[in-house]
Write a protein that holds these residues in place. Structure first.
Motif, short mmCIF file in Angstrom:
data_model
loop_
_atom_site.label_atom_id
_atom_site.label_comp_id
_atom_site.label_asym_id
_atom_site.label_seq_id
_atom_site.Cartn_x
_atom_site.Cartn_y
_atom_site.Cartn_z
N ASP A 1 0.86 -1.22 -0.15
CA ASP A 1 -0.06 0.03 -0.04
C ASP A 1 1.02 0.99 -0.01
OD1 ASP A 1 -2.80 1.39 0.62
OD2 ASP A 1 -1.26 2.31 1.89
N PRO A 2 0.80 2.03 -0.90
CA PRO A 2 1.78 3.28 -1.30
C PRO A 2 1.58 4.41 0.13
CG PRO A 2 -0.17 3.48 -2.45
CD PRO A 2 -0.08 2.18 -2.02
N GLU A 3 0.31 4.28 0.64
CA GLU A 3 0.39 5.44 1.79
C GLU A 3 1.26 4.86 2.98
OE1 GLU A 3 -3.78 6.56 2.32
OE2 GLU A 3 -3.20 8.22 0.59
N GLU B 1 4.68 4.45 3.38
CA GLU B 1 5.66 5.94 3.76
C GLU B 1 6.04 6.14 5.15
OE1 GLU B 1 3.47 9.37 2.28
OE2 GLU B 1 3.47 8.61 0.19
N ARG C 1 -2.56 8.36 6.90
CA ARG C 1 -1.99 7.06 6.13
C ARG C 1 -2.39 5.82 6.73
NH1 ARG C 1 1.09 11.56 5.45
NH2 ARG C 1 2.13 11.63 3.26
#
Length: 263
Positions: free
Chosen positions: A172-174, A177, A259
């Motif tokens: 998951d890109p968020e 982070e 996020r």
């Protein structure tokens, strides 16, 4: 999976939390918007919960090895029309069917899930907490009080942190982070009792984040009643609410909350 609650208790909570949700919306305007889920009305929120119960019941009852499309689940959309009594009965029936399917299957039975654990245990826990959080949504929309037993609230927070970790590990890109050393978050319930350890430390690292129960100084801390800490973490209560206290780097807390949205 280590949890504060057991398999049977999760089943009990699915029923109890559904009953409390039904009580929260009884007599309320089902067309009222839900502040924490702005795309839904109160009636749509109730249908979402009842539909989720029936979807998982179908997965557990059939011991599904893959996802079952929701449009193939009988009665998942709820009763036709806007009769509050029919909606209430449908909610109660869906929770009862789900708990019955979980009880018949028993803990450890293999079924499809979208997460790290492919057993009925995952669904029992997930649906108990899903119902808790959407009961909070209903309470906010209906303007009624919301409280959760300390052990249930603490386990809901544990599961949220596990879900975020799973999302990060799954690409998951968020969630991905949430890394970079030297940053920590501390969530501290000020009213926990009954032997419930209700403090969490989240630590960012080069490879991602980790978490554990504990009391340590952190880059940012959130302090308040356990129910309110839970609501902040699930973004049902603004972090700048006077019901909680934020100490330290509030921007890091915002970074985390942006996020980690589930439920």
């Amino acid at each position: 999976m280590t949890t504060l609650l057991g398999y049977d208790r999760y089943g009990h909570e699915i029923t109890a939390q559904t009953d409390l949700l039904r009580a929260a919306i009884a007599g309320a305007d089902l067309a009222a918007p839900v502040p924490s889920c702005p795309e839904w009305t109160l009636g749509q929120l109730a249908r979402h919960v009842g539909g989720a119960h029936r979807w998982v019941e179908a997965i557990v009852r059939t011991r599904a090895e893959q996802d079952i499309p929701e449009d193939e689940v009988p009665d998942a959309e709820g009763p036709a029309g806007d009769d509050p009594a029919a909606l209430d009965a449908w909610l109660a029936d869906g929770a009862a069917k789900l708990v019955g399917a979980l009880r018949e299957a028993g803990p450890g039975a293999g079924v499809w899930t979208w997460a790290w654990e492919r057993t009925t245990d995952f669904w029992a826990r997930r649906m108990a907490h899903e119902t808790v959080i959407h009961r909070a949504d209903a309470a906010l929309a209906a303007g009624v009080p919301f409280e959760v037993a300390p052990d249930v609230a603490a386990d809901t927070i544990d599961e949220l942190l596990q879900l975020v970790g799973f999302a990060a590990a799954s690409g998951d890109p968020e969630a991905a982070e949430l890394r970079g050393p030297g940053r920590t978050l501390h969530f501290h319930a000020t009213d926990a009792d009954g032997g419930v350890d209700a403090e969490w430390l989240v630590e960012f690292g080069e490879e991602g984040f980790g978490w554990r129960r504990g009391h340590e100084k952190a880059t940012v801390a959130v302090r308040g009643p356990l129910t309110d800490v839970l609501l902040v973490l699930y973004r049902r209560l603004p972090a700048d609410s006077d019901r909680v206290e934020v100490l330290g780097d509030a921007k890091l807390l915002d970074f985390w909350l942006e996020r980690t949205s589930f439920g």
